[in-house]
Design an enzyme around this catalytic site. Structure first.
Site, short mmCIF file in Angstrom:
data_model
loop_
_atom_site.label_atom_id
_atom_site.label_comp_id
_atom_site.label_asym_id
_atom_site.label_seq_id
_atom_site.Cartn_x
_atom_site.Cartn_y
_atom_site.Cartn_z
CB ILE A 492 -20.68 -0.99 13.65
CG1 ILE A 492 -21.00 -0.26 15.09
CG2 ILE A 492 -20.16 -2.23 13.70
CD1 ILE A 492 -22.59 -1.06 15.39
N GLY A 493 -18.38 2.09 13.33
CA GLY A 493 -18.66 3.70 13.19
C GLY A 493 -18.41 4.20 14.77
N GLY A 495 -16.24 3.79 17.19
CA GLY A 495 -14.83 4.27 17.70
C GLY A 495 -14.07 3.21 18.19
CB SER A 534 -24.81 -1.23 24.34
OG SER A 534 -25.76 -0.71 23.57
CE LYS A 721 -22.76 0.49 35.03
NZ LYS A 721 -23.92 0.44 35.85
N GLY A 722 -21.76 -0.51 28.43
CA GLY A 722 -22.19 0.10 26.91
C GLY A 722 -23.16 1.35 26.99
CB VAL A 723 -22.87 4.62 26.27
CG1 VAL A 723 -22.07 4.88 24.95
CG2 VAL A 723 -23.74 5.81 26.45
N GLY A 724 -24.12 2.59 23.35
CA GLY A 724 -24.69 2.81 22.05
C GLY A 724 -26.10 2.85 22.07
CD GLU A 725 -28.34 -1.81 21.83
OE1 GLU A 725 -27.72 -2.43 22.59
OE2 GLU A 725 -29.16 -2.64 21.08
MO1 MOS Z 1 -28.10 -3.94 18.01
S1 MOS Z 1 -29.88 -3.43 17.80
O1 MOS Z 1 -27.15 -3.77 16.79
O2 MOS Z 1 -27.09 -2.98 19.42
#
Ligand code: MOS
Length: 763
Positions: A492-493, A495, A534, A721-725
């Site tokens: 979704i952008g 990477g 994430s 572990k995720g970092v996006g959020e």
């Molecule tokens: Mo959710 S708000 O698309 O990580």
């Protein structure tokens, strides 16, 4: 080698558990923490970088099909109305108009007891009235103007507090409070907790509605081939769109294909199928042509989601020596006109050690566009309030706010009473506090001389983002010795193309150029979940490693057969397999592939199960340094130091991009962004990027990122572990606390605009 089993998989996605049957890998591989990695963890440039910067990347918005028609939506101009009569005759007569859909001729599709497509009872400015397909967008727009609608205008309510009152205009027969009551969480004894406290802080904090506004608008192109529907969609979840569209159109899922290659952002607004996609599919079938629908910026700001606002009444108690004894939250938030979550209590429930906690949250319907998940739903709002309260409590007991947080550190998840797989928050605190110069912050608050007053503030952060099964990746060996990863995830952008290629490149010891990645196509790829929560890298990267390790084993087996030796005599190095000792015989991957002709090798990797009995969370902290102009009220963020425990970093470049994006988005929420509704007319005033203020490069602070974690080996074979959020969660709170430190006055509602600062300074 290819061991697997089927389990009941349970993990957090956004603010909720997902639970489903999943086939998981039972293969065990070498711990990457004990190996020198060559590609994973290195700042590899994006594999799609050239396509993006050269303009050759095809986003959904760019998809053009032969004979394609273009659609536009007529939206309700009133905040609350009923359609008395609708007449499309004049519009139909315009040359080039191909078809019009309204509630009168559209199929009645019910979804959880509510109308999925059109409802003659219109509940917000922007609600769908009609959908037109024409030869081009201009003709479709003309047609919208000629559709005659008689509206019965109804009283409206656009504020959650007003909507909760008994005599408020009702959106639904059963009232404006979703479910009719608050959602309540409680542990311990809240009254006893406050009795034990020697200091109590009580305060109301507010956050505003934020609009996602990704660069690429919501859009779909749909095409029927007989009974087979193909959808190019700007979506975070190709499988979720496939299933929803198939459900509402009563098609078997196998007859719907959803494709997404590149996307210009989403932030949670594109997690589910849009009504416009289904409407386009219906009209496309009717007119026998492909249909494209792309929303414009006004529609983006009215009708495809937002971060719900919040009013949070918080009360906290602590002992003199800095132990939290009680935390209480009463909150309400506006879901908009359709069911959506507006809670924000998880921060309070999970961040700090506290035996007595109670939260009561109301989700309220108002006459405005519906809320949707937005980058760390609930947490961004919740942390702004919680972290302000924590600072106020620390001040009351005369303790350093950082020391107070450290005192209330917990190694166990208190909601589920389980230990964390890993938690390095104390390291993050230490590293970041030193980098920002915490000891040198103005003390007491507001003591900087001015007129430009400097201040430093902080906020902790917790999120889930451990991901989990099901997630699968197929790996194919090509005849030329390159490989192709095929996975039903989507980039979704963030990477995803790049990090997955790195994992295969690492395991097979082949250059990045020899790994192709195909994502976002339900017809060819095995299942992966939506790109949200994430969870993408934590869920999908281990499946790719599993597939690549299996491929490596097959290549060894192929080389052994060809070279007439046993596998134990072979060594795999840099994509070449050779015999041990002197008189080396060897084979390259390409040679094995060519020997196999078109019967190339295929493996399918699976995400392994999460460990039983553990909570998986990411942790972090941000420190913000701000400068407040006490003459104009303007806040400038000078610097953010962000330190995180997010398990393994697959790629420091894409990681940096994610954290920069989160911080800038958090800064926008803290200082500028706000959906404003005129309370007299119920109309949204901020429907373009002139009136809705996003941060720009000029507002961007210096950003210093410190990662304190290695791979979390308890979670998966990649330990990510995720970092996006997490990147966004602490930013508004840290900025809010920094503003307090600068001026000695607390701004309790976001965004922190100059007028609020000046008013506070004069109080
Ligand atoms: Mo959710 S708000 O698309 O990580």
């Amino acid at each position: 080698m290819a061991d697997s089993k089927i389990i009941k998989s349970k993990y957090f996605f956004e603010e909720d558990f997902t639970e489903e049957l999943a086939e998981v890998s039972a293969n065990k591989y070498a711990d990457w923490n004990k190996k020198e990695l060559k590609v994973v963890g290195k700042p590899v440039s994006r594999v799609d970088g050239y396509d993006k910067v050269s303009g050759s990347a095809v986003f959904t918005f760019d998809v053009i099909l032969p004979n394609m028609a273009h659609a536009k939506t007529l939206r309700c101009p009133h905040p609350h109305a009923k359609i008395k009569r609708i007449n499309t005759k004049k519009a139909e007569k315009i040359p080039g108009v191909l078809g019009i859909l309204t509630y009168e001729n559209a199929p009645k599709i019910s979804w959880y007891g509510k109308s999925f497509l059109f409802d003659p009872h219109l509940r917000y400015e922007g609600d769908e009235v009609a959908f037109v397909a024409a030869e081009n967008e201009r003709i479709a727009e003309q047609a919208l103007k000629l559709i005659e609608v008689d509206y019965e205008i109804l009283p409206f309510v656009t504020d959650a507090a007003e909507a909760m009152k008994k005599d408020a205009p009702k959106l639904y027969d059963d009232g404006n409070i979703r479910g009719g009551k608050p959602s309540v969480y409680e542990r311990g004894d809240i009254d006893k907790g406050f009795e034990e406290a020697s200091a109590v802080a009580e305060q109301t904090y507010k956050t505003q509605v934020e609009i996602h506004n990704p660069t690429e608008p919501h859009c779909s192109v749909v095409n029927w081939d007989g009974d087979y529907l193909t959808i190019w969609d700007s979506t975070q979840g190709v499988f979720s769109v496939r299933d929803r569209v198939a459900d509402v159109l009563k098609l078997p899922a196998s007859r719907v294909r959803v494709i997404k290659k590149y996307m210009g952002g989403a932030f949670g607004a594109k997690l589910e199928a849009g009504k416009y996609t289904v409407m386009a599919a219906l009209l496309a079938r009717k007119i026998g042509r492909p249909v494209r629908i792309a929303l414009d910026r006004r529609e983006m700001n009215l009708s495809v989601g937002n971060r719900p606002d919040s009013v949070q009444k918080l009360k906290g108690g602590a002992t003199k020596d800095g132990r939290l004894t009680a935390l209480y939250q009463y909150s309400y938030g506006a879901a908009g006109a359709h069911p959506a979550g507006a809670g924000c209590s998880w921060a309070l429930r999970t961040m700090y050690l506290c035996p007595n906690v109670k939260t009561e949250e109301y989700t309220v319907y108002i006459n405005a566009g519906r809320a949707r998940p937005f980058r760390a739903p609930g947490h961004v709002q919740g942390f702004f309030a919680l972290e302000a309260l924590i600072d106020e409590l620390a001040e009351k007991i005369g303790m350093d706010p950082l020391e107070f947080r450290i005192k209330n550190h917990t190694d166990r998840d208190q909601v589920f009473d389980a230990p964390y797989t890993s938690k390095l928050l104390l390291d993050a605190y230490r590293v970041a506090a030193e980098a920002i110069g915490w000891k040198n912050r103005p003390q007491p608050a507001g003591s900087d001389a001015g007129p430009l007053k400097r201040g430093i503030g902080m906020s902790s952060q917790i999120w889930w983002g451990g991901g989990g099964p099901p997630a699968y990746a197929t790996l194919k060996l090509n005849r030329d010795g390159s490989v192709r990863i095929i996975a039903g995830s989507q980039d979704i952008g963030t990477g995803t193309y790049t990090i997955l290629a790195q994992v295969a490149s690492e395991v097979l010891e082949i250059p990045m150029e020899k790994v192709e990645v195909l994502l976002g196509d339900t017809a060819v790829a095995p299942y992966c979940g939506s790109s949200g929560g994430s969870t993408t890298a934590p869920s999908v990267s281990p499946a790719v490693r599993d597939a690549a390790e299996q491929m490596k084993a097959k290549l060894l087996s192929g080389a052994a057969a060809h070279l007439n030796v046993s596998e134990s005599q072979l060594v795999y190095r840099n994509g070449v397999i050779h015999t041990k000792g002197k008189n080396k015989k060897s084979m390259t991957i390409r040679e094995i592939a060519r020997k196999m002709g078109e019967r190339v090798l295929v493996t399918t990797g699976k995400r392994e199960a999460n460990p039983d009995g553990y909570a998986i969370n990411s942790f972090g902290v941000q420190f913000a340094e701000v400068e407040v102009d006490t003459e104009t009220g303007k806040v400038s963020v000078k610097k953010i130091v962000a330190a995180y425990d997010i398990g393994r970093v697959l790629n420091p470049k894409t990681l940096e991009n994610q954290i920069h994006g989160g911080i800038i988005q958090g800064l926008g929420f803290a200082l500028f962004e706000e959906r404003i509704i005129d309370r007299n007319t119920g109309k949204v005033l901020t429907t373009n990027l002139h009136d809705y203020k996003l941060p720009t490069v000029k507002d961007t602070p210096q950003i210093d990122i410190r990662i304190v974690s290695k791979g979390d080996s308890k979670i998966s074979n990649t330990g990510v572990k995720g970092v996006g959020e997490p990147a966004m969660i602490p930013t508004p709170a840290a900025i809010g606390n920094a503003v307090y430190n600068a001026i000695g006055k607390r701004i309790k509602s976001l965004p922190i605009t100059p007028d609020k600062v000046l008013t506070a300074l004069q109080s």
